[in-house]
Design a protein around this motif. Structure first.
Motif, PDB file in Angstrom:
ATOM      1  N   SER A 239     -24.885  11.050  10.290  1.00 46.27           N
ATOM      2  CA  SER A 239     -25.742  12.127   9.802  1.00 46.27           C
ATOM      3  C   SER A 239     -26.731  12.506  10.891  1.00 46.27           C
ATOM      4  O   SER A 239     -27.383  11.633  11.479  1.00 46.27           O
ATOM      5  CB  SER A 239     -26.490  11.683   8.538  1.00 46.27           C
ATOM      6  OG  SER A 239     -27.314  12.725   8.052  1.00 46.27           O
TER       7      SER A 239
ATOM      8  N   ASP B  95     -19.015   7.565   8.890  1.00 48.14           N
ATOM      9  CA  ASP B  95     -20.281   7.954   8.281  1.00 48.14           C
ATOM     10  C   ASP B  95     -21.348   8.194   9.356  1.00 48.14           C
ATOM     11  O   ASP B  95     -21.765   7.258  10.063  1.00 48.14           O
ATOM     12  CB  ASP B  95     -20.773   6.877   7.321  1.00 48.14           C
ATOM     13  CG  ASP B  95     -19.857   6.721   6.116  1.00 48.14           C
ATOM     14  OD1 ASP B  95     -18.944   7.561   5.961  1.00 48.14           O
ATOM     15  OD2 ASP B  95     -20.039   5.768   5.343  1.00 48.14           O
TER      16      ASP B  95
ATOM     17  N   ASN C 291     -29.807  15.539  11.770  1.00 46.87           N
ATOM     18  CA  ASN C 291     -30.631  16.593  11.197  1.00 46.87           C
ATOM     19  C   ASN C 291     -31.369  17.346  12.297  1.00 46.87           C
ATOM     20  O   ASN C 291     -31.885  16.746  13.247  1.00 46.87           O
ATOM     21  CB  ASN C 291     -31.658  16.019  10.218  1.00 46.87           C
ATOM     22  CG  ASN C 291     -31.010  15.381   9.008  1.00 46.87           C
ATOM     23  OD1 ASN C 291     -30.065  15.938   8.447  1.00 46.87           O
ATOM     24  ND2 ASN C 291     -31.488  14.216   8.617  1.00 46.87           N
TER      25      ASN C 291
ATOM     26  N   ASP D 178     -23.144  16.134   8.704  1.00 44.60           N
ATOM     27  CA  ASP D 178     -22.929  14.924   7.919  1.00 44.60           C
ATOM     28  C   ASP D 178     -21.434  14.636   7.846  1.00 44.60           C
ATOM     29  O   ASP D 178     -20.635  15.537   7.555  1.00 44.60           O
ATOM     30  CB  ASP D 178     -23.473  15.090   6.496  1.00 44.60           C
ATOM     31  CG  ASP D 178     -24.976  15.259   6.465  1.00 44.60           C
ATOM     32  OD1 ASP D 178     -25.680  14.253   6.633  1.00 44.60           O
ATOM     33  OD2 ASP D 178     -25.437  16.405   6.294  1.00 44.60           O
TER      34      ASP D 178
ATOM     35  N   TRP E 224     -27.329  20.871  11.253  1.00 41.59           N
ATOM     36  CA  TRP E 224     -27.309  19.664  10.432  1.00 41.59           C
ATOM     37  C   TRP E 224     -25.849  19.255  10.252  1.00 41.59           C
ATOM     38  O   TRP E 224     -25.007  20.101   9.911  1.00 41.59           O
ATOM     39  CB  TRP E 224     -27.934  19.906   9.065  1.00 41.59           C
ATOM     40  CG  TRP E 224     -29.403  20.136   9.087  1.00 41.59           C
ATOM     41  CD1 TRP E 224     -30.385  19.235   8.786  1.00 41.59           C
ATOM     42  CD2 TRP E 224     -30.080  21.357   9.411  1.00 41.59           C
ATOM     43  NE1 TRP E 224     -31.619  19.802   8.904  1.00 41.59           N
ATOM     44  CE2 TRP E 224     -31.471  21.116   9.287  1.00 41.59           C
ATOM     45  CE3 TRP E 224     -29.661  22.627   9.794  1.00 41.59           C
ATOM     46  CZ2 TRP E 224     -32.426  22.096   9.538  1.00 41.59           C
ATOM     47  CZ3 TRP E 224     -30.604  23.609  10.050  1.00 41.59           C
ATOM     48  CH2 TRP E 224     -31.981  23.337   9.926  1.00 41.59           C
TER      49      TRP E 224
END
Length: 728
Positions: free
Chosen positions: A490, A488, A492, A477, A475
């Motif tokens: 992200s 920015d 998963n 971020d 994961w």
């Protein structure tokens, strides 16, 4: 009936040396002999011949530590998978630069070490910022003691000193299992020195060309009468000018580490490293390679683009805490937490154009003047369990773990207007009006967090068949901004597989195949405004590995192919002018690698690696042409049998020609093939005192340090270094 017989005390130094050179589990060895035979040999006939004293000799089981030996190889490595594997059991190309190699050739910085590693190129773009490549890709994955260390921007600021390391291991190809995100070129693992069971001390003084002066002190050993607490302290200081005009360096380093046996099954380790690297007269960028008419500039080797007020200071502080617990005879649990704080402070001048062909001058409009500051802070944690399991009548090795990291990268760039141009650079003395800057403002601030679970297994599949498999679930971020660009992102549950198969053709040779992956986050968005999926780096490798020269050396032949998929490609703009992208094929590299490392004969150590590369873009055209397609890296040393106090050696680095397209004017810049030869000799004056001499670039070859950018500077000319080492 056999009884123990005493060993002569003359063997005590040998036993001591064995203990120092090797290093984990203590083994008791008893020598026995028949009393009757002893009586026959000594002429004794009375009963006292049977009254023999028992003596125990303590030695050490073979360990991974290279310090204290002449060896150019290691018996095991865990960089790729965290499993304890021999080179033959690792289904990827692996090479190691050992402590002996660093000492023999005075490889005092990471750049020196990696320039000696097969398949790795060191791109010295500036005097104090360096990139590395392997198999056609920038190296972005680094480890310290097997713990991954995120490296923003894939480069190193300043010189990283190697005095604290036992060895440096390089695993080539995609290494996502232990590295997390990054490029598929290689992972570099720096393995630190640790405390020793017996007292050890050394002092090395060096003097050499360009006013080079260096002093290293290394003290280690037990700190209590029972040896349950052990420590090590390493200190180093350096002052040196350079073959480049106005460039000078000062470097200081302290490394301290303590080990404590809390219980018979629990060990606590704590350590800290501090390094200060101060450079004056450093270059930002380097020298223009051609003038406004496209003519090569051909500056003298010593020419620099640095003004006399430029500097680059880097302070690094790294602390770590480890707790290791034996769970059983076969299983251990280990947790590690490390903290890194790096501060960079620099004042720079950059030439971004080309000099006038008629006058050689650089116009003021082609100059940047900047004050750059950076603060990188990292927290990294890892916990894993490792051990053996019995299944289906066979014993397998398993590792299960989880890691977490947070990296905050803050940068400030302040600019001042250039008030005048520069004269021809090879006539310039560095004099230029000194700018005035305010306090840094860290407007560029981004934080990356990554966490993962990983597992790997060495499977004893059948007689002569071994599997090495693993997977990582990540994961990631990122928040913040760098130079006006949002960071920015992200991701998963990114799955990264690892698979290898080894077949022992004979007891000395194996063939293998492997499939490995790695991923790289992207900040580009698609038509829907979503971030693109990560870049996939996929590596496939087949080869053969063998133990040669009665098991004293490791040899390998590898064929590899690496592909990058889903690389951002321009796909137009949205009505508001926002650029959008789509995933497409990226760079593909393939080639051949041959390596050999170890003892080829008694007293003869060698490490040799040859690499052939082809690198193409998505259209099948050659790309990254600044990377040599053919490379040779070789080091060898020989301790003369008729004079064992004397050791001689040579280091050879060869690469074929490279080129790049020019940025400002049509045409190409070329660097011809070149060979660099370094020689060394050391002589043991006494058992504890050694003198050595190193001569680098003995042929005084002229070459450029890189063509990655449209600027470059010359590599070091011939130099000499004399060293004196005392050891206890």
């Amino acid at each position: 009936m056999l009884r123990p017989v005493p060993l002569s005390t003359d063997l005590d130094p040998l036993a001591k040396a064995v203990r120092q050179a090797l290093g984990l589990a203590t083994v008791s060895v008893m020598m026995v002999v028949s009393p009757a035979l002893l009586a026959q040999e000594t002429g004794q006939t009375d009963a006292s011949a049977g009254e023999l004293e028992t003596i125990t000799v303590e030695a050490e089981a073979l360990s991974l530590v290279t310090e204290g030996s002449d060896s150019y190889r290691v018996s095991r490595t865990s960089t790729a998978t965290r499993l304890d594997l021999t080179p033959r059991e690792t289904p990827q190309s692996v090479s190691t630069v050992t402590r002996a190699q660093m000492d023999d050739f005075q490889l005092d910085t990471v750049n020196d070490v990696l320039e000696s590693s097969p398949g790795v190129t060191v791109e010295r773009l500036e005097t104090d910022r360096t990139y590395y490549t392997a198999r056609g890709f920038e190296v972005s994955n680094f480890q310290v003691d097997g713990l991954r260390v995120p490296m923003p921007y894939n480069n190193v600021h300043g010189d990283m000193d190697t005095v604290i390391y036992d060895r440096v291991e390089v695993v080539r190809g995609a290494t996502g299992l232990m590295s997390g995100s990054g490029n598929p070129g290689a992972t570099i693992n720096f393995v630190r020195k640790r405390p020793t069971d017996l007292p050890h001390a050394s002092v090395t003084a060096s003097v050499g060309s360009w006013e080079h002066r260096r002093l290293d002190v290394d003290v280690a050993g037990p700190l209590d009468s029972h040896g349950k607490v052990r420590g090590r302290l390493v200190a180093s200081g350096l002052q040196s000018d350079s073959y480049l005009d106005r460039l000078s360096r000062e470097r200081g380093l302290l490394y301290g580490v303590l080990e404590a046996d809390v219980t018979d099954t629990t060990q606590l380790t704590v350590g800290h490293t501090w390094q200060q690297n101060d450079t004056d007269g450093n270059m930002w960028g380097s020298l223009p390679l051609y003038d406004s008419a496209g003519n090569p500039t051909s500056y003298e080797v010593s020419t620099s683009s640095a003004p006399d007020w430029s500097y680059w200071d880097v302070e690094t502080r790294r602390s770590f805490l480890e707790l290791a617990q034996d769970l059983s005879d076969n299983w251990t649990l280990k947790g590690t937490v490390t903290h890194l704080d790096m501060l960079s402070d620099t004042q720079l001048l950059y030439i971004y154009g080309v000099p006038d062909a008629a006058t050689g001058r650089v116009d003021a409009s082609q100059l940047y003047i900047s004050k750059y500051d950076r603060h990188l802070e990292q927290w990294i944690a890892d916990v894993h369990a490792k051990g053996n399991i019995d299944l289906l009548g066979r014993t397998h090795q398993l590792v299960l773990g989880s890691d977490w990291s947070q990296s905050r990268n803050q940068q400030s760039s302040l600019y001042d207007a250039a008030t005048q141009g520069l004269p021809p650079l090879d006539e310039w003395n560095g004099s230029y009006p000194q700018p005035s800057f305010g306090e840094p403002s860290f407007g560029n601030d981004a934080t990356i967090k990554e966490r993962s679970f990983y597992s790997a297994a060495k499977l004893d599949l059948a007689d002569r068949w071994t599997g090495v498999v693993g997977t990582r679930l990540s994961w990631l971020d990122t928040v913040g901004e760098q130079y006006g660009s949002s960071q920015d992102t992200s991701y998963n549950s990114v799955l990264t597989p690892y698979a290898g198969l080894i077949f022992d053709v004979t007891d000395q040779a194996s063939v293998y195949a492997s499939y490995t992956e790695i991923f790289q986050p992207q900040t580009e968005i698609d038509r829907n405004g979503d971030y693109l999926d990560p870049i996939d780096g996929v590596a496939q490798e087949i080869g053969i590995k063998a133990d040669l020269f009665d098991g004293g050396a490791d040899a390998s032949l590898a064929l590899f192919r690496i592909e990058q998929n889903n690389v951002a490609q321009p796909a137009g703009t949205l009505p508001d002018g926002t650029s959008i992208y789509m995933g497409g094929d990226g760079i593909t590299s393939e080639g051949v690698e041959v390596t050999l490392a170890g003892e080829l004969a008694e007293g003869w150590q060698a490490s040799v690696g040859y690499t052939y590369l082809e690198i193409e873009d998505a259209e099948g055209e050659a790309t990254n042409t600044y990377i040599p397609r053919n490379m040779l890296r070789a080091m060898t040393s020989y301790r003369l049998p008729f004079m064992p106090q004397l050791k001689v050696g040579a280091r050879v680095r060869w690469q074929d020609d490279i080129h790049r397209e020019r940025d400002y004017i049509a045409g190409e810049t070329h660097q011809d093939a070149y060979t660099l030869v370094d020689l060394m000799a050391s002589y043991d004056i006494y058992e504890s005192l050694t003198a050595s001499l190193n001569v680098n670039n003995v042929t005084d070859e002229e070459y450029l340090t890189s063509l990655k950018w449209d600027q470059a500077f010359s590599g070091a000319s011939r130099s000499v270094m004399a060293n004196l080492t005392w050891r206890y």
